[in-house]
Design an enzyme around this catalytic site. Structure first.
Site, short mmCIF file in Angstrom:
data_model
loop_
_atom_site.label_atom_id
_atom_site.label_comp_id
_atom_site.label_asym_id
_atom_site.label_seq_id
_atom_site.Cartn_x
_atom_site.Cartn_y
_atom_site.Cartn_z
N SER A 175 -7.26 5.21 -0.01
CA SER A 175 -7.54 3.92 -0.64
C SER A 175 -9.01 3.56 -0.50
O SER A 175 -9.59 3.72 0.57
CB SER A 175 -6.68 2.82 -0.01
N GLN A 233 -5.38 -1.55 -7.06
CA GLN A 233 -6.02 -0.67 -6.09
C GLN A 233 -6.74 0.46 -6.82
O GLN A 233 -6.28 0.94 -7.87
CB GLN A 233 -4.98 -0.07 -5.14
N ASP A 282 0.82 -1.22 0.00
CA ASP A 282 0.00 0.00 0.00
C ASP A 282 0.85 1.27 0.00
O ASP A 282 0.34 2.35 -0.25
CB ASP A 282 -0.93 -0.01 1.22
#
Length: 289
Positions: A227, A277, A203
């Site tokens: 996110s 993502q 991430d």
């Protein structure tokens, strides 16, 4: 083991409350909310402890609310199914009885099968680049004082970015990033720890790839990035205490959202994991290009 790295391993270990309930503590990285990678890594740590003799091959997460770094997070696992070859688990991360993240993870027993993969990009090795931390320290005077010590402190994961530039004065560039990643010290010979650590690491800087064409970075006060979902596919065994190349690209940004894809290779050129993502990408006071 390096103490900063040991702290991260401990953070991702979790306290088991019952067969399907776990508690994870949080770390303050200087952001208003908990780092999303921490919640993904801890959720994976939780579900891995509920499956035996099978390893995770994919996980899919939705971020529902931001977490508070000052308080622990509860991880509640649901056993969805144990089949002949696959197991599925669902985990909800929550604080104050409010859902932060929902993850579904699938596990598989080992088996042989057909194999092929994309080729690893031809980029210089990590020895050719400085650690990102050195760049932050070189530009420490440009970091807001309230987070300066946190952003220039020792890190458990080392990042060496091929397309490195000053994060506080970025230039427009193509939406692609090559980043060498490695734990700063040797990790235990436990594949579950390496997977949770990689989930934590994937991430970091990932969604930022969607900002590259627009000449802004997440450090800019007008930029808001968060996110929305995150997915990881584990293809082959790996070690995070050996260099891995994290290749990210962003094929699209629209509607206040950016989409990114990632591939992770070991130094032998094997594709060990893939990621994707989508996230909120808003820049106030200017139009994106």
């Amino acid at each position: 083991m390096n103490q900063v790295l040991a702290n991260l391993v401990h953070l991702l270990t979790l306290e088991r409350q019952s067969e399907l309930e776990f508690i994870g503590h949080s770390q303050d990285l200087g952001f208003p909310q908990v780092f999303g990678g921490q919640v993904v890594g801890q959720a994976l740590s939780a579900v891995q402890q509920t499956v035996t003799d099978r390893t995770p091959h994919s996980l899919h997460c939705y971020f529902v609310r931001p977490g508070d770094a000052k308080h622990p997070i509860r991880y509640s696992v649901e056993n969805v199914r144990d089949g002949g070859s696959f197991s599925v688990r669902r985990v909800i991360a929550s604080q104050f009885d409010q859902t932060l993240l929902v993850m579904t993870a699938s596990f598989q027993s080992f088996e042989e099968g057909l194999e092929h993969q994309d080729a690893m990009p031809n980029v210089p090795g990590p020895e050719s680049f400085e650690a990102e931390l050195a760049l932050y320290r070189a530009h420490a005077e440009e970091i807001p004082e309230r987070v300066r010590d946190l952003l220039t402190a020792e890190r458990p994961i080392e990042y060496r970015i091929v397309e490195n530039q000053n994060p506080f004065r970025p230039r427009p560039s193509i939406p692609k990033r090559h980043m060498w990643i490695r734990a700063v010290d040797t990790l235990p010979d436990n594949e579950a720890i390496h997977r949770s650590m990689l989930a934590y690491t994937t991430d970091y800087g990932f969604l930022e790839t969607a900002l590259h064409p627009h000449g802004v970075s997440i450090g800019h006060p007008s930029v808001r990035v968060a996110s929305l979902d995150h997915a990881i596919w584990f293809h082959r065994p790996f070690r995070l205490d050996e260099w891995l190349l994290y290749v990210a690209d962003s094929p699209s940004a629209s509607g206040g959202r950016g989409f990114v894809r990632g591939q992770i290779f070991n130094r032998q050129g094997q594709l060990v994991a893939s990621t994707s993502q989508e996230g909120l990408v808003r820049v106030q006071g200017r139009e994106t290009k």
